[in-house]
Write a protein that holds these residues in place. Structure first.
Motif, PDB file in Angstrom:
ATOM      1  N   ALA A  19      14.843  32.719  -4.800  1.00  0.00           N
ATOM      2  CA  ALA A  19      14.780  33.790  -5.805  1.00  0.00           C
ATOM      3  C   ALA A  19      13.517  34.631  -5.626  1.00  0.00           C
ATOM      4  O   ALA A  19      12.436  34.102  -5.347  1.00  0.00           O
ATOM      5  N   SER A  23      13.132  38.346  -9.983  1.00  0.00           N
ATOM      6  CA  SER A  23      14.208  37.630 -10.675  1.00  0.00           C
ATOM      7  C   SER A  23      13.674  36.409 -11.419  1.00  0.00           C
ATOM      8  O   SER A  23      14.150  36.075 -12.510  1.00  0.00           O
ATOM      9  N   GLN A  24      12.643  35.767 -10.871  1.00  0.00           N
ATOM     10  CA  GLN A  24      12.023  34.636 -11.567  1.00  0.00           C
ATOM     11  C   GLN A  24      11.351  35.106 -12.855  1.00  0.00           C
ATOM     12  O   GLN A  24      11.439  34.438 -13.895  1.00  0.00           O
ATOM     13  N   GLN A  25      10.675  36.257 -12.794  1.00  0.00           N
ATOM     14  CA  GLN A  25      10.026  36.801 -13.994  1.00  0.00           C
ATOM     15  C   GLN A  25      11.056  37.126 -15.067  1.00  0.00           C
ATOM     16  O   GLN A  25      10.837  36.855 -16.253  1.00  0.00           O
ATOM     17  N   GLU A  26      12.175  37.696 -14.657  1.00  0.00           N
ATOM     18  CA  GLU A  26      13.229  38.014 -15.617  1.00  0.00           C
ATOM     19  C   GLU A  26      13.782  36.736 -16.257  1.00  0.00           C
ATOM     20  O   GLU A  26      14.061  36.709 -17.454  1.00  0.00           O
ATOM     21  N   GLU A  27      13.911  35.685 -15.467  1.00  0.00           N
ATOM     22  CA  GLU A  27      14.364  34.388 -15.991  1.00  0.00           C
ATOM     23  C   GLU A  27      13.383  33.878 -17.057  1.00  0.00           C
ATOM     24  O   GLU A  27      13.795  33.392 -18.114  1.00  0.00           O
ATOM     25  N   LEU A  28      12.088  33.993 -16.773  1.00  0.00           N
ATOM     26  CA  LEU A  28      11.071  33.555 -17.741  1.00  0.00           C
ATOM     27  C   LEU A  28      11.138  34.389 -19.020  1.00  0.00           C
ATOM     28  O   LEU A  28      11.059  33.848 -20.128  1.00  0.00           O
ATOM     29  N   ARG A  29      11.285  35.691 -18.875  1.00  0.00           N
ATOM     30  CA  ARG A  29      11.336  36.574 -20.039  1.00  0.00           C
ATOM     31  C   ARG A  29      12.558  36.278 -20.915  1.00  0.00           C
ATOM     32  O   ARG A  29      12.457  36.269 -22.139  1.00  0.00           O
ATOM     33  N   ARG A  30      13.705  36.016 -20.284  1.00  0.00           N
ATOM     34  CA  ARG A  30      14.905  35.663 -21.059  1.00  0.00           C
ATOM     35  C   ARG A  30      14.700  34.355 -21.816  1.00  0.00           C
ATOM     36  O   ARG A  30      15.020  34.244 -22.994  1.00  0.00           O
ATOM     37  N   HIS A  31      14.136  33.372 -21.132  1.00  0.00           N
ATOM     38  CA  HIS A  31      13.900  32.067 -21.760  1.00  0.00           C
ATOM     39  C   HIS A  31      12.937  32.216 -22.946  1.00  0.00           C
ATOM     40  O   HIS A  31      13.173  31.659 -24.015  1.00  0.00           O
ATOM     41  N   PRO A  76       9.865  28.880 -13.661  1.00  0.00           N
ATOM     42  CA  PRO A  76      11.322  28.877 -13.529  1.00  0.00           C
ATOM     43  C   PRO A  76      11.882  27.501 -13.164  1.00  0.00           C
ATOM     44  O   PRO A  76      12.980  27.157 -13.547  1.00  0.00           O
ATOM     45  N   ARG A  77      11.119  26.724 -12.426  1.00  0.00           N
ATOM     46  CA  ARG A  77      11.511  25.355 -12.065  1.00  0.00           C
ATOM     47  C   ARG A  77      10.269  24.591 -11.645  1.00  0.00           C
ATOM     48  O   ARG A  77       9.264  25.193 -11.252  1.00  0.00           O
TER      49      ARG A  77
END
Length: 82
Positions: A19, A23-31, A76-77
């Motif tokens: 990733a 895309s990792q930043q977007e995952e963090l922001r959604r979470h 992210p992980r």
């Protein structure tokens, strides 16, 4: 409910199929949005072809923690730290 102040950390993998930092930043922001967390900062370690990777982003995370401005680190992980 009080928002938890967090610092995010992302790291691009050497694997081209991994990733992207974006895309990792977007995952963090959604979470964070889903759980009511407040992202204070997002630190990142990027890869550039032909350049030895550094851990400047990781060191920045440690600086944010040392400054006392956050209660948690969001990644992210777990493998992001390895």
């Amino acid at each position: 409910m009080t928002a938890v102040r967090v610092v995010g950390y992302v790291r691009e993998s050497a694997d081209p199929a991994g990733a992207s930092a974006f895309s990792q930043q977007e995952e963090l922001r959604r979470h964070a949005a889903e759980h009511g967390h407040l992202i204070v900062s997002v630190c990142q370690d990027l890869r550039s072809p032909g350049v030895k990777p550094t851990r400047d982003g990781y060191l920045s995370v440690l600086g944010v923690i040392a400054a006392g401005g956050v209660e948690a680190v969001l990644v992210p992980r777990l493998s992001t730290f390895s």
